[in-house]
Design an enzyme around this catalytic site. Sequence first.
Site, short mmCIF file in Angstrom:
data_model
loop_
_atom_site.label_atom_id
_atom_site.label_comp_id
_atom_site.label_asym_id
_atom_site.label_seq_id
_atom_site.Cartn_x
_atom_site.Cartn_y
_atom_site.Cartn_z
N HIS A 243 0.92 -1.19 -0.02
CA HIS A 243 -0.08 0.11 0.01
C HIS A 243 0.87 1.03 0.10
O HIS A 243 1.84 1.25 0.97
CB HIS A 243 -0.88 -0.22 1.12
CG HIS A 243 -2.02 1.23 1.52
ND1 HIS A 243 -2.99 1.26 0.72
CD2 HIS A 243 -1.58 1.94 2.26
CE1 HIS A 243 -3.59 2.48 1.37
NE2 HIS A 243 -2.81 2.87 2.05
N VAL B 161 1.48 0.21 12.73
CA VAL B 161 1.89 -1.37 12.71
C VAL B 161 1.71 -1.84 14.06
O VAL B 161 1.24 -3.34 13.96
CB VAL B 161 3.40 -1.24 12.29
CG1 VAL B 161 3.96 -2.55 12.43
CG2 VAL B 161 3.62 -0.67 10.86
N MET C 205 -1.57 -4.89 9.28
CA MET C 205 -0.36 -4.12 8.78
C MET C 205 0.98 -4.62 9.29
O MET C 205 1.15 -4.71 10.84
CB MET C 205 -0.66 -2.71 9.45
CG MET C 205 0.32 -1.67 8.65
SD MET C 205 -0.01 -0.01 9.19
CE MET C 205 1.33 0.97 8.42
N TYR D 154 -7.45 -2.84 7.08
CA TYR D 154 -6.60 -1.79 7.66
C TYR D 154 -7.41 -0.43 7.28
O TYR D 154 -7.54 0.42 8.20
CB TYR D 154 -5.36 -1.63 6.90
CG TYR D 154 -4.64 -0.41 6.94
CD1 TYR D 154 -3.91 0.13 7.95
CD2 TYR D 154 -4.75 0.52 5.67
CE1 TYR D 154 -3.22 1.32 7.87
CE2 TYR D 154 -3.88 1.69 5.52
CZ TYR D 154 -3.32 1.85 6.76
OH TYR D 154 -2.69 3.31 6.49
N HIS E 207 -9.87 -0.07 9.88
CA HIS E 207 -9.80 -0.11 11.30
C HIS E 207 -9.66 1.03 12.07
O HIS E 207 -9.57 2.16 11.66
CB HIS E 207 -8.36 -0.62 11.51
CG HIS E 207 -7.86 -1.38 12.79
ND1 HIS E 207 -7.55 -0.30 13.91
CD2 HIS E 207 -7.79 -2.44 13.51
CE1 HIS E 207 -7.33 -0.95 14.96
NE2 HIS E 207 -7.40 -2.36 14.61
#
Length: 103
Positions: free
Chosen positions: A5, A31, A37, A72, A75
């Site tokens: 990404h 992260v 991620m 992600y 999230h």
Amino acid sequence: MVMKHVLLAKFKEEVTEEKIEELIKGYANLVSLVPSMKAFHWGKDVSIENLHQGFTHVFESTFDSKQGIAEYIVHPAHVEFANIFLPALDKVLVIDFQPTPVN
């Protein structure tokens, strides 16, 4: 199936270097907050070709799958961060891709 990404960014002129550093730290912290991620890297444009079209920073995140990117994006930690990060940008470009080795 590893996915990348990539976000290219140009910060607004009024955004200070200190604020940019704070935003980068916040991005890197995702992260530890978003399970899908797997890795994060970033850098500033240093190209001598002058083809950057105004983009100054590149941010690369690694995921195990396309579904991981989808997780992600929604999230809560990413949504909260994006609400702070995106208003600081003058230009943004996002590309998701699966790295393909050259045979």
